[in-house]
Motif scaffolding. Structure first.
Motif, PDB file in Angstrom:
ATOM      1  N   GLU A   9      41.769  31.482  40.326  1.00 32.75           N
ATOM      2  CA  GLU A   9      42.432  30.509  41.177  1.00 32.75           C
ATOM      3  C   GLU A   9      41.494  29.359  41.542  1.00 32.75           C
ATOM      4  O   GLU A   9      41.896  28.191  41.554  1.00 32.75           O
ATOM      5  CB  GLU A   9      42.938  31.197  42.446  1.00 32.75           C
ATOM      6  CG  GLU A   9      43.524  30.265  43.491  1.00 32.75           C
ATOM      7  CD  GLU A   9      44.771  29.520  43.015  1.00 32.75           C
ATOM      8  OE1 GLU A   9      45.018  28.411  43.525  1.00 32.75           O
ATOM      9  OE2 GLU A   9      45.474  30.046  42.119  1.00 32.75           O
ATOM     10  N   SER A  20      38.734  37.988  37.940  1.00 33.62           N
ATOM     11  CA  SER A  20      39.419  38.310  39.191  1.00 33.62           C
ATOM     12  C   SER A  20      40.397  37.187  39.528  1.00 33.62           C
ATOM     13  O   SER A  20      40.124  36.013  39.246  1.00 33.62           O
ATOM     14  CB  SER A  20      38.406  38.476  40.320  1.00 33.62           C
ATOM     15  OG  SER A  20      37.795  37.234  40.616  1.00 33.62           O
ATOM     16  N   PRO A  21      41.566  37.527  40.117  1.00 36.54           N
ATOM     17  CA  PRO A  21      42.563  36.488  40.447  1.00 36.54           C
ATOM     18  C   PRO A  21      42.000  35.383  41.338  1.00 36.54           C
ATOM     19  O   PRO A  21      42.333  34.209  41.153  1.00 36.54           O
ATOM     20  CB  PRO A  21      43.658  37.284  41.175  1.00 36.54           C
ATOM     21  CG  PRO A  21      43.527  38.679  40.658  1.00 36.54           C
ATOM     22  CD  PRO A  21      42.055  38.885  40.427  1.00 36.54           C
TER      23      PRO A  21
END
Length: 408
Positions: A296, A291-292
């Motif tokens: 991150e 997942s982004p």
């Protein structure tokens, strides 16, 4: 003074040899030789007290050690069972331990049933070319019950009225990549399907043939199934489940005369572990499926370092698979096989530290031994930077207050 110094150094030298031999014996066999270890330690303490009371006892100690050494050289080798008429099924013979074991057992005269995922692959071709007609190749995916059942039918047809002497559970995969939070659920399921469910399926299927012969089950496990290796959560969890299953059936099969052993190897080059392209594909697949928000927080550089460390660790692994193959042979032919075998350099020391040292020490040892990570997750880096700025600001305010107070 010179005579005393000479006696002292003789004493220290002999005691070092004696205690060193004791430790070597312990690290080599770990749990299996606890009674003999206790006896060695008792003898060490007794002789040490004798030497402390009177220096002539050093000569007795020298004689005792020499006798033990000569006995170890002249003692007859451990008895082994005959190979003739014994049939063994080995899973996962496309490469690695399975391929090497199939070749060794065939050369020894066993009737070998070797399962492969790809009957037209390089491993299968090699076995056809170099092994005797006694060896039978079986194309089996152990996660497919229908294929396992067909393998049983084919094996029975070859054996006739004979039972199966041994099952070597070698097939396994390590599709793990990265921290437990970063590992995809498909990694967890993939490891469990092969390492646990597949092994359980083939073991249960062939148990009637093993019970008929009062045979053996030898399973290749991993230290990561018992110790918390960083970045091996999915693989380790599947091996932990496998270990519990094998230990349970070991008790249950004892009345049937079936002996069960588990082998814990150290790091060896098997499968795709030394393939750079393999690790790159794993890395890209993980980046595409994370997942982004999670990517991150951890950072792409953190994931890349994990990939590089896995590759580096794989390159340092041993290429010579003979220590594990030799251990498999021992487990198959020893009249009284051990419940656990530790095979390969360093694995005995690792278990010693894990079993007897505080967790704080054993955890650090595993981290240093396996993946020496230097990059920290991006979110933690940002937090550390903010804390650093905050601390600097506090220092400036504190200094200003001190200057103001002095001026007043």
């Amino acid at each position: 003074m010179d005579d005393y110094a000479l006696s002292f150094w003789i004493y220290m030298g002999v005691m070092s040899v004696f205690i060193g031999s004791t430790l070597k014996k312990f690290l080599a066999s770990h749990v299996s030789a606890v009674p003999s270890l206790v006896a060695w330690l008792g003898a060490t303490l007794l002789v040490e007290r004798l030497c402390a009371m009177c220096m002539p006892a050093v000569l007795a100690l020298v004689a005792f050690c020499a006798t033990c050494w000569l006995y170890s050289l002249l003692a007859a080798p451990s008895p082994v069972l005959p190979v003739e008429g014994k049939a063994v099924l080995i899973t996962g013979c496309d490469s690695g331990f399975g391929l090497a074991t199939a070749q060794r057992l065939d050369a020894m005269g066993f009737q070998v049933f070797a399962t492969v995922l790809d009957a037209d692959g390089e491993g299968a071709k090699l076995l056809r070319n170099i092994c005797s007609p006694r060896l039978t190749l079986l194309q089996v995916d152990i996660t497919q019950p229908q294929q396992v059942q067909q393998a049983l039918i084919n094996t029975k047809a070859k054996l006739g009225m004979k039972g199966l002497w041994a099952l070597v559970n070698n097939a396994g995969v390590c599709v793990n990549f990265g921290d437990a939070e970063l590992s995809l659920m498909s990694n967890y399921r993939g490891c469990m399907e092969v390492n646990f469910f597949g092994t359980v399926c083939i073991t249960k299927t062939f148990l009637p043939l093993l019970r008929q012969n009062k045979g053996r089950i030898v399973t290749i496990s991993s230290p990561s199934g018992e110790q918390p290796f960083p970045c091996l959560a999915s693989y380790g969890a599947s091996k932990a489940a496998l270990n519990l299953f094998i230990n349970t059936i070991r008790h249950e099969l004892e009345p049937w005369g079936v002996k069960v052993s588990t082998i814990f190897p150290s790091a060896f080059k098997t499968g795709q572990s030394s393939n750079t392209e393999y690790w790159e594909k794993k890395y890209q697949h993980l980046l595409q499926n994370l997942s982004p928000s999670l990517l991150e927080e951890y950072g792409e550089d953190y994931v890349m370092e994990t990939k590089d460390l896995f590759q580096k660790h794989a390159k340092t692994a041993k290429e010579d698979l003979s220590p594990v193959v030799n251990t498999i042979v021992k487990a198959l032919l020893s009249p009284q096989p051990q419940v656990r075998y530790y095979s390969g350099p360093g694995v005995g020391l690792m278990y010693f530290i894990y079993s007897y040292f505080p967790l704080s020490i054993s955890d650090k040892f595993l981290q240093k031994l396996f993946l020496k990570k230097k990059v920290i997750p991006r979110a933690l880096r940002k937090q550390n930077e903010l804390n650093h700025i905050k601390d600097n600001n506090n220092d400036i305010i504190s200094n200003n207050n001190n200057v103001t107070s002095k001026m007043e």
